[in-house]
Scaffold this active site. Structure first.
Site, PDB file in Angstrom:
ATOM      1  N   TYR A 151     -14.846   9.538 -24.197  1.00  0.00           N
ATOM      2  CA  TYR A 151     -13.596   9.455 -23.475  1.00  0.00           C
ATOM      3  C   TYR A 151     -12.587   8.609 -24.251  1.00  0.00           C
ATOM      4  O   TYR A 151     -11.425   8.991 -24.409  1.00  0.00           O
ATOM      5  CB  TYR A 151     -13.835   8.855 -22.082  1.00  0.00           C
ATOM      6  CG  TYR A 151     -12.560   8.661 -21.302  1.00  0.00           C
ATOM      7  CD1 TYR A 151     -12.005   9.712 -20.577  1.00  0.00           C
ATOM      8  CD2 TYR A 151     -11.898   7.437 -21.307  1.00  0.00           C
ATOM      9  CE1 TYR A 151     -10.825   9.548 -19.874  1.00  0.00           C
ATOM     10  CE2 TYR A 151     -10.713   7.263 -20.617  1.00  0.00           C
ATOM     11  CZ  TYR A 151     -10.184   8.317 -19.900  1.00  0.00           C
ATOM     12  OH  TYR A 151      -9.008   8.149 -19.221  1.00  0.00           O
ATOM     13  N   ASP A 152     -13.061   7.466 -24.754  1.00  0.00           N
ATOM     14  CA  ASP A 152     -12.164   6.584 -25.508  1.00  0.00           C
ATOM     15  C   ASP A 152     -11.583   7.287 -26.724  1.00  0.00           C
ATOM     16  O   ASP A 152     -10.419   7.091 -27.078  1.00  0.00           O
ATOM     17  CB  ASP A 152     -12.900   5.322 -25.957  1.00  0.00           C
ATOM     18  CG  ASP A 152     -13.233   4.428 -24.778  1.00  0.00           C
ATOM     19  OD1 ASP A 152     -12.588   4.607 -23.714  1.00  0.00           O
ATOM     20  OD2 ASP A 152     -14.122   3.578 -24.900  1.00  0.00           O
ATOM     21  N   GLU A 193     -12.140  12.729  11.336  1.00  0.00           N
ATOM     22  CA  GLU A 193     -11.879  11.987  10.095  1.00  0.00           C
ATOM     23  C   GLU A 193     -11.778  10.495  10.389  1.00  0.00           C
ATOM     24  O   GLU A 193     -11.421  10.116  11.490  1.00  0.00           O
ATOM     25  CB  GLU A 193     -10.517  12.419   9.504  1.00  0.00           C
ATOM     26  CG  GLU A 193     -10.406  13.888   9.235  1.00  0.00           C
ATOM     27  CD  GLU A 193      -8.991  14.284   8.815  1.00  0.00           C
ATOM     28  OE1 GLU A 193      -8.092  13.412   8.832  1.00  0.00           O
ATOM     29  OE2 GLU A 193      -8.798  15.463   8.495  1.00  0.00           O
ATOM     30  N   LYS A 246      -9.906   7.007  10.540  1.00  0.00           N
ATOM     31  CA  LYS A 246      -8.501   6.597  10.571  1.00  0.00           C
ATOM     32  C   LYS A 246      -8.394   5.366   9.688  1.00  0.00           C
ATOM     33  O   LYS A 246      -8.775   4.263  10.076  1.00  0.00           O
ATOM     34  CB  LYS A 246      -8.050   6.264  11.981  1.00  0.00           C
ATOM     35  CG  LYS A 246      -6.569   5.942  12.054  1.00  0.00           C
ATOM     36  CD  LYS A 246      -6.123   5.866  13.493  1.00  0.00           C
ATOM     37  CE  LYS A 246      -4.622   5.649  13.641  1.00  0.00           C
ATOM     38  NZ  LYS A 246      -3.992   4.768  12.705  1.00  0.00           N
ATOM     39  N   ASP A 275      -7.003   2.311   7.777  1.00  0.00           N
ATOM     40  CA  ASP A 275      -5.968   1.349   8.130  1.00  0.00           C
ATOM     41  C   ASP A 275      -5.188   0.974   6.880  1.00  0.00           C
ATOM     42  O   ASP A 275      -5.418  -0.064   6.277  1.00  0.00           O
ATOM     43  CB  ASP A 275      -6.620   0.118   8.762  1.00  0.00           C
ATOM     44  CG  ASP A 275      -5.617  -0.677   9.569  1.00  0.00           C
ATOM     45  OD1 ASP A 275      -4.500  -0.169   9.794  1.00  0.00           O
ATOM     46  OD2 ASP A 275      -5.947  -1.802   9.966  1.00  0.00           O
ATOM     47  N   ARG A 282       5.957   6.354   4.489  1.00  0.00           N
ATOM     48  CA  ARG A 282       6.296   7.006   5.750  1.00  0.00           C
ATOM     49  C   ARG A 282       7.631   6.471   6.285  1.00  0.00           C
ATOM     50  O   ARG A 282       8.432   7.226   6.811  1.00  0.00           O
ATOM     51  CB  ARG A 282       5.181   6.721   6.754  1.00  0.00           C
ATOM     52  CG  ARG A 282       5.477   7.194   8.129  1.00  0.00           C
ATOM     53  CD  ARG A 282       4.221   7.197   8.990  1.00  0.00           C
ATOM     54  NE  ARG A 282       4.530   7.700  10.307  1.00  0.00           N
ATOM     55  CZ  ARG A 282       4.800   6.916  11.350  1.00  0.00           C
ATOM     56  NH1 ARG A 282       4.773   5.615  11.213  1.00  0.00           N
ATOM     57  NH2 ARG A 282       5.092   7.436  12.520  1.00  0.00           N
ATOM     58  N   TYR A 321      -5.130  13.646   3.719  1.00  0.00           N
ATOM     59  CA  TYR A 321      -5.725  14.304   4.893  1.00  0.00           C
ATOM     60  C   TYR A 321      -4.877  15.414   5.501  1.00  0.00           C
ATOM     61  O   TYR A 321      -5.275  15.977   6.510  1.00  0.00           O
ATOM     62  CB  TYR A 321      -6.094  13.276   5.959  1.00  0.00           C
ATOM     63  CG  TYR A 321      -5.033  12.213   6.212  1.00  0.00           C
ATOM     64  CD1 TYR A 321      -3.781  12.532   6.723  1.00  0.00           C
ATOM     65  CD2 TYR A 321      -5.320  10.878   5.936  1.00  0.00           C
ATOM     66  CE1 TYR A 321      -2.842  11.555   6.963  1.00  0.00           C
ATOM     67  CE2 TYR A 321      -4.371   9.887   6.169  1.00  0.00           C
ATOM     68  CZ  TYR A 321      -3.135  10.233   6.679  1.00  0.00           C
ATOM     69  OH  TYR A 321      -2.203   9.276   6.897  1.00  0.00           O
ATOM     70  N   LYS A 375      -9.338   4.741  18.928  1.00  0.00           N
ATOM     71  CA  LYS A 375      -9.301   3.422  18.279  1.00  0.00           C
ATOM     72  C   LYS A 375     -10.530   2.615  18.661  1.00  0.00           C
ATOM     73  O   LYS A 375     -10.888   2.556  19.830  1.00  0.00           O
ATOM     74  CB  LYS A 375      -8.049   2.665  18.728  1.00  0.00           C
ATOM     75  CG  LYS A 375      -6.748   3.280  18.249  1.00  0.00           C
ATOM     76  CD  LYS A 375      -6.471   2.855  16.828  1.00  0.00           C
ATOM     77  CE  LYS A 375      -5.002   2.818  16.524  1.00  0.00           C
ATOM     78  NZ  LYS A 375      -4.267   1.642  16.786  1.00  0.00           N
ATOM     79  N   CYS A 386       1.543 -37.778   7.544  1.00  0.00           N
ATOM     80  CA  CYS A 386       0.313 -37.180   7.031  1.00  0.00           C
ATOM     81  C   CYS A 386      -0.880 -37.658   7.855  1.00  0.00           C
ATOM     82  O   CYS A 386      -1.026 -38.861   8.077  1.00  0.00           O
ATOM     83  CB  CYS A 386       0.131 -37.568   5.568  1.00  0.00           C
ATOM     84  SG  CYS A 386      -1.463 -37.054   4.906  1.00  0.00           S
ATOM     85  N   CYS A 417      -3.012 -40.101   5.195  1.00  0.00           N
ATOM     86  CA  CYS A 417      -2.517 -41.348   4.603  1.00  0.00           C
ATOM     87  C   CYS A 417      -1.333 -41.946   5.356  1.00  0.00           C
ATOM     88  O   CYS A 417      -0.911 -43.051   5.045  1.00  0.00           O
ATOM     89  CB  CYS A 417      -2.151 -41.125   3.139  1.00  0.00           C
ATOM     90  SG  CYS A 417      -0.674 -40.124   2.926  1.00  0.00           S
ATOM     91  N   CYS A 467       2.718 -33.576   2.534  1.00  0.00           N
ATOM     92  CA  CYS A 467       2.537 -34.998   2.335  1.00  0.00           C
ATOM     93  C   CYS A 467       3.161 -35.302   0.970  1.00  0.00           C
ATOM     94  O   CYS A 467       2.870 -34.608  -0.004  1.00  0.00           O
ATOM     95  CB  CYS A 467       1.048 -35.343   2.325  1.00  0.00           C
ATOM     96  SG  CYS A 467       0.708 -37.019   1.753  1.00  0.00           S
ATOM     97  N   CYS A 481      -3.405 -40.251  -1.444  1.00  0.00           N
ATOM     98  CA  CYS A 481      -3.751 -39.711  -0.130  1.00  0.00           C
ATOM     99  C   CYS A 481      -5.213 -39.279  -0.161  1.00  0.00           C
ATOM    100  O   CYS A 481      -5.587 -38.355  -0.881  1.00  0.00           O
ATOM    101  CB  CYS A 481      -2.842 -38.526   0.205  1.00  0.00           C
ATOM    102  SG  CYS A 481      -3.301 -37.650   1.711  1.00  0.00           S
TER     103      CYS A 481
END
Ligand code: IVH
Length: 688
Positions: A43-44, A121, A123, A125, A144, A230, A316, A410, A413, A428, A435
């Site tokens: 491939y290379d 199928e 879904k 995310d 979209r 899809y 869902k 803080c 300290c 801080c 601290c």
């Protein structure tokens, strides 16, 4: 094509295009089918042949060539794309009952005697996208957006390895699908961001969206995105969705391999249960299952509402969310000095674990969400990260709820907190030398897995070491003894010995891990690796004056001014220099084996290439480096020559002139490479 000499370049354009197509076909077999038919070296060789041909015949280069996945120039904005067929959303259900009701509606819609079959199928995310192919060539990819108007993210989508740039048939087709990011990649990128003191992304979906909106495709290419398709839009030579998916697969589109064809609604439900169980095993997040009517004729019969098709629905999964009460507020100071709010919760079960704390991220968010002690809140777990407060159920607020006030000082300290302009975090103003909280965090970070990997040296032990004055910075870890440790609470001789041994072993950590473990702003593991490769040792870095170090850092791949300055400033601080000195004295001084010194006529010289040249920039870089020279992206005082092509920008020349860097043309460079020209000669010196 000459099969006997694999490096021979194609002699005509048609042969070049055939070679490009052949490589794309190998890419598809490798990335989409996971079934390559050539070895890596083979491939290379093909790839090299293509690159050589393109360098020799820049006018032949086609936009769909496998070398063109990463565009070179960042965009200034995304073009809007208005589509004829809007991308709709999906109706949702959360229960079996609702799903059966939807099935009944489908039955009624189709009329008596017609029984639909379904395709089931995952879904995914991610981010919905549309891809347009003209005569088999990928020409446009858009998000979209609001459904009708999306954004042209073609350049960024091209970086996705599984996206076909060229189809085996010269057809016009538009397909839709989802771009997503695998959880492991998401976690790694977030770790890197957190290590660099940047805010983490909420979930893989947000990071995918953020990545697609990057204007610089080179950055996108560094965040491996994935893709599943899809749907086909418009005319399809198929009667059913199932057939269409098979057709898409044959064209080389990535289609999810385990899509189910279900004859009845019971089969659909069985598939949903199977998926629900396997969900965690998938390398990416799915938030549900999509159920689609298979027959296109039946789909046409059922039609659409204004928002979604009547022929599809999303089931869902119950989210990993839970409701609980805020009991209190914890304020933490991190190793960068950022002071962050954490909600203490009434313990609640969430996706298999008991949760008693949740991140509130920052004080702006606390104010916007108006979280109060006593409030009921919804908490959620995203990926590997600690749970977060998603929302407040204001209607359930008790009358005595106490607002969460941002602290003024803080928690460790007591110093008065500051806010950097343009940032939401409170800081801080001290560092780890002033601290104790920051010091503890810095040492814990240094010892953490992935950094110095000192097993057993967690936050509790670190707190004790600091409290007893045994450790004032990370270098002190390397003079601890078993006797020091056994004096601490709950520390038996055995565990003390183990910890000392773990500290011993960490002396062997490679340079990049040591640099990352120092917790320098903006320097995560990837950046640390680049620094380690560039300098090879702490000694090399400490040996440079701050300004020289900064200049050298600017040459590190991926380093712009901000990163270079962060590292240079760290190394400029006397306290850090002194601490690094002690680390080295105590045997923590890893080295990177330097690559063999380059040789050739350009050794010791560095070049910045600008304007249009006779060959693409990567080829120019290859030629310069092959001759022993250094290729730089920006002109600095250290640059030896600027190589100017046609229509070169005035700004670059101006800068070269100001810094006194000679400007040569391509012929001048050619002469130097061939050893025909000496120092300072070449084409047209000086500005100009
Ligand atoms: S079909 C008109 N199939 O979910 C048909 N969408 O909540 C609508 N999504 O906008 C798309 N996986 O971005 C379809 N297998 C899948 C999907 C899927 C994820 C997304 C898509 C859609 C959103 C709706």
């Amino acid at each position: 094509m000459d099969k006997t000499d694999p490096l021979a370049s194609p002699s005509d354009r048609a042969a070049y295009e055939a070679l490009a197509r052949e490589i794309l076909e190998h890419d598809r077999r490798y990335y989409v089918d996971n079934a390559p038919i050539v070895t890596d070296p083979e491939y290379d060789r093909l790839r090299k042949r293509l690159e050589r041909t393109e360098a020799e015949h820049p006018d032949w280069v086609v936009p769909w060539s496998p070398t063109q996945r990463v565009g070179h120039e960042p965009l200034s904005a995304f073009r809007k794309v208005v589509r004829e067929v809007p991308m709709l959303s999906l109706d949702n259900t959360y229960s079996e009952g609702d799903l059966r009701e939807w099935h009944d509606r489908v039955l009624r819609g189709l009329g008596p005697g017609v029984l639909p079959t379904y395709v089931v199928e995952p879904k995914i995310d991610g981010i919905g996208i549309e891809l347009v192919y003209e005569k088999g060539v990928f020409t446009l990819g858009a998000t979209r957006g609001d459904g009708r108007v999306g954004e042209d993210v073609t350049q960024n989508l091209k970086t996705i390895q599984v996206l076909p740039l060229h189809l085996p048939e010269p057809i016009d087709v538009t397909v839709r699908g989802e771009v997503y990011m695998e959880r492991a990649v998401f976690v790694a990128i977030n770790r890197e961001r957190e290590a660099a003191g940047e805010e983490a992304y909420m979930n893989p979906r947000n990071l995918t969206g953020g990545t697609l909106k990057q204007l610089d495709p080179r950055l996108v290419a560094r965040r491996p995105l994935k893709l599943f398709l899809y749907e086909v839009v418009g005319e399809v030579h198929a009667r059913t969705h199932w057939e269409a998916l098979g057709w898409m697969r044959r064209l080389g589109f990535p289609v999810w391999k385990d899509i189910v064809h279900a004859a009845t609604i019971d089969d659909v439900l069985a598939a949903i249960h199977r998926w629900g169980k396997r969900r965690a095993e998938l390398p990416f997040d799915i938030d549900g299952i999509v159920i689609k009517v298979d027959s296109f004729a039946q789909r046409a019969e059922l039609g659409f509402t204004a928002r979604w098709p009547r022929w599809a629905i999303a089931y869902k999964f119950p989210a990993s969310q839970a409701t609980t009460r805020v009991l209190g507020l914890e304020v933490n100071v991190g190793r960068t000095g950022a002071v962050t709010p954490v909600a203490l919760l009434e313990p609640v079960e969430l996706a298999g674990t008991t949760v008693a704390r949740a991140s509130l991220h920052n004080w702006d968010l606390v104010a916007t969400k108006d979280v109060r002690i006593g409030d009921s809140v919804v908490v959620e777990k995203a990926g590997e990260i600690i749970p977060q407060v998603v929302s407040v159920l204001h209607e359930r607020r008790p009358p005595d709820a106490v607002p969460l006030e941002p602290p003024r000082v803080c928690p460790s300290c007591g110093a008065e907190l500051v806010r950097h302009p343009g940032e939401v975090a409170l800081y801080c103003p001290r560092d780890q030398y002033g601290c104790q909280g920051q010091l503890e965090e810095a040492i814990t970070f240094f010892a953490a897995r992935g950094n110095m990997n000192i097993e057993g040296l967690g936050p509790k032990l670190v707190a004790q070491l600091v409290a007893h004055g045994l450790v004032q910075d990370v270098a002190d870890l390397y003079r601890l003894t078993v006797d020091d440790l056994v004096k601490l609470e709950r520390m038996a001789k055995k565990s003390a010995t183990n910890i000392i041994q773990a500290i011993e072993r960490s002396r062997e950590a490679p340079l990049d891990r040591l640099i990352a473990a120092l917790g320098i702003q903006l320097i995560g593991h990837v950046a640390a690796q680049a620094v380690a490769e560039r300098f090879g040792s702490l000694e090399a870095m400490l040996g440079l004056a701050p300004e020289a170090l900064r200049e050298a850092l600017l040459e590190v791949p991926g380093f712009a001014a901000e990163r270079a300055s962060a590292v240079a400033e760290y190394f400029a601080q006397p306290r850090h220099r002194e601490m690094l000195g002690r680390l080295r004295e105590r045997g923590v001084d890893p080295r990177v084996l330097q690559r063999e010194a380059a040789s050739g006529p350009l050794v010791g010289k560095s070049f910045v290439v600008t304007g249009t040249l006779s060959v693409p920039r990567p080829e120019m870089q290859r030629r310069i480096e092959a001759a022993g020279g250094k290729f730089q992206s920006a002109v600095t005082k250290a640059t030896s020559y600027v190589v100017a092509g046609a229509d070169v920008g005035a700004a670059k020349l101006e800068k070269a002139k100001k810094l006194g860097v000679p400007v040569i043309d391509e012929a001048g460079l050619g002469a130097m490479i061939e050893g025909r020209a000496g120092e300072g000669e070449g084409g047209g010196e000086g500005g100009g």
